[in-house]
Each structure stands twice: as C-alpha cells, then as structure tokens.
Design a protein around this motif. Structure first.
Motif, PDB file in Angstrom:
ATOM      1  N   TRP A 188      39.358  19.694-105.742  1.00 33.70           N
ATOM      2  CA  TRP A 188      38.720  20.981-106.040  1.00 33.70           C
ATOM      3  C   TRP A 188      38.092  21.441-104.744  1.00 33.70           C
ATOM      4  CZ3 TRP A 188      34.037  23.294-105.465  1.00 33.70           C
ATOM      5  CH2 TRP A 188      33.774  24.437-106.240  1.00 33.70           C
ATOM      6  N   SER A 189      38.400  22.620-104.299  1.00 30.21           N
ATOM      7  CA  SER A 189      37.855  23.063-103.025  1.00 30.21           C
ATOM      8  C   SER A 189      37.415  24.503-103.092  1.00 30.21           C
ATOM      9  CB  SER A 189      38.878  22.877-101.902  1.00 30.21           C
ATOM     10  OG  SER A 189      40.007  23.697-102.121  1.00 30.21           O
ATOM     11  N   TYR A 190      36.445  24.800-102.265  1.00 27.99           N
ATOM     12  CA  TYR A 190      35.881  26.130-102.105  1.00 27.99           C
ATOM     13  C   TYR A 190      35.412  26.170-100.669  1.00 27.99           C
ATOM     14  CZ  TYR A 190      33.262  30.329-103.354  1.00 27.99           C
ATOM     15  OH  TYR A 190      32.801  31.612-103.422  1.00 27.99           O
TER      16      TYR A 190
END
Length: 120
Positions: free
Chosen positions: A100-102
């Motif tokens: 999960w990346s932001y």
C-alpha cells in the motif's frame, strides 16, 4: 501486524499446473495491491504478477503471460496464482507480497514463501 501465508507449492511435472494461495491477515486486504514474486538461489527476486487494489487490473512478467493468472478474493482476504504449462525454469520459491503506498508512505508485507519444483 500484517501477515501473509502461502500454500499450494509442491512438485509437478513439466506441462502440469499448480494453484498457489496466499492468505492475508492483520491489515485491510482490499486496499492493498497484491503480487507474486519468485526467487532461485543466486538470483534476485523477480516479479511474477501483480493485481491492483482498486479496479483489479493485472500485470505479468513477459515469460508468464498466457500461462499464469493472478486473482484475488477480497471477501476471503486471499490472492491466488494459477500456474499452467509449467516449465522446469519455473522452479523457484514463490513469495506473496502486499503493498500500500501513498506519496511519502509505504506499507509492505511478505510471506515466507512456498517452493515450486517442476521436474520429471
């Protein structure tokens, strides 16, 4: 704490099929992109396939296109890898990955791996 547990590996003859499963826990599975990677001794881990968290689009390494299919069941927190027409060069430890990346933030989990051996 996120956890991934792979299963379904084993010994199969060339041309055969296997279905790997990866059960996730400890994080919101549906929001993570999921992938399968593989590694043989002395070589770097390589991407096999990935399935995105949103629309469920998929991407495959060139050598797996047409033979492998990645899928996910968000109700069961599980990702699958259907492997057909297996070749001896597919022999490797297969790892499940969740990411999960932001911008500026990344959460990632790895499974312990499952051995796939393609041999007569």
């Amino acid at each position: 704490q996120g956890r991934l547990v792979e299963s379904g590996g084993g010994l199969v003859q060339p041309g055969g099929s296997l279905r790997l499963s990866c059960a996730a826990s400890g994080f919101t599975f549906s929001t993570y992109s999921m992938g399968w990677y593989r590694q043989v001794p002395g070589k770097e881990r390589e991407l096999v396939a990935i399935i995105m968290s949103t629309e469920g689009s998929t991407n495959y390494a060139d050598s797996m296109k047409g033979r492998f299919t990645i899928s996910r069941d968000n109700a069961k927190d599980t990702v699958y890898l259907q492997m057909n027409k297996l070749k001896p060069e597919d022999t490797a430890v297969y790892y499940c990955n969740a990411i999960w990346s932001y911008p500026g933030v990344k959460y990632e989990h790895w499974g312990q791996g499952t051995q796939v051996t393609v041999s007569l």
